[in-house]
Write a protein that holds these residues in place. Sequence first.
Motif, short mmCIF file in Angstrom:
data_model
loop_
_atom_site.label_atom_id
_atom_site.label_comp_id
_atom_site.label_asym_id
_atom_site.label_seq_id
_atom_site.Cartn_x
_atom_site.Cartn_y
_atom_site.Cartn_z
N HIS A 1 0.47 -1.12 -0.10
CA HIS A 1 0.22 0.10 -0.19
C HIS A 1 0.89 1.43 -0.06
O HIS A 1 1.35 1.35 1.01
CB HIS A 1 -1.16 0.27 0.98
CG HIS A 1 -1.48 0.85 1.11
ND1 HIS A 1 -3.44 0.83 1.67
CD2 HIS A 1 -1.98 2.55 1.44
CE1 HIS A 1 -3.65 2.08 1.20
NE2 HIS A 1 -3.23 3.36 0.54
N ILE A 2 0.67 2.06 -0.54
CA ILE A 2 1.83 3.60 -0.94
C ILE A 2 0.36 4.87 -0.94
O ILE A 2 -0.49 4.58 -1.82
CB ILE A 2 2.05 3.46 -2.83
CG1 ILE A 2 3.37 2.00 -2.24
CG2 ILE A 2 2.60 4.83 -2.65
CD1 ILE A 2 3.18 1.51 -4.19
N HIS A 3 1.10 5.48 -0.02
CA HIS A 3 -0.05 6.54 -0.47
C HIS A 3 0.26 8.05 -1.38
O HIS A 3 1.54 7.86 -1.05
CB HIS A 3 -0.16 6.82 1.52
CG HIS A 3 -0.06 6.05 2.25
ND1 HIS A 3 -0.81 5.46 3.02
CD2 HIS A 3 0.50 5.92 3.60
CE1 HIS A 3 -1.10 5.19 3.77
NE2 HIS A 3 -0.02 5.01 3.75
N CYS B 1 -4.30 5.95 -2.32
CA CYS B 1 -3.83 5.47 -2.40
C CYS B 1 -3.54 4.55 -3.57
O CYS B 1 -4.54 4.48 -4.06
CB CYS B 1 -4.41 4.19 -1.07
SG CYS B 1 -4.74 5.34 0.42
NI NI Z 1 -2.72 4.97 1.52
#
Ligand code: NI
Length: 138
Positions: free
Chosen positions: A89-91, A97
């Motif tokens: 998961h990458i913000h 996201c």
């Molecule tokens: Ni995120």
Amino acid sequence: MPIVRFGVSIASSLLRSFDQFMEGKGYSNRSEALRDLIREKLVKEEWQGGSKEVCGTISIVYDHHGRELPSLLTEMQHRQRKSIISTTHIHLDDHNCLEVLIVRGKSNELKRMGDRLIGTKGVKHGTISLTTTGKDLS
Ligand code: NI
């Protein structure tokens, strides 16, 4: 594996385009480029076709402020945990996201899972990229 040679009749303009494509991709000869194209097509056919064991990634981009979206997506993934090997998961920014799932299982089931995740209301974009080791293709 024996190697065979075969002749191909092709319009000169199409061959020119193919040579340009090859050059752009860094191929040094036509045979190698053609082999890769054939494999690509067959692999695609294989994972679209049915219930063979494949692996790959499902990527989704969504706004985590969506009311029930994050928990809904997590719930869906928990149900499919046997097919999901890993999740990243990458913000991306304050809102968005990117989630990348590495998956393994039957092609039609992975496709269905990917379609469902991507089709969930609030998911802005997604891709399903499946592949095989190609061991049956050589
Ligand atoms: Ni995120």
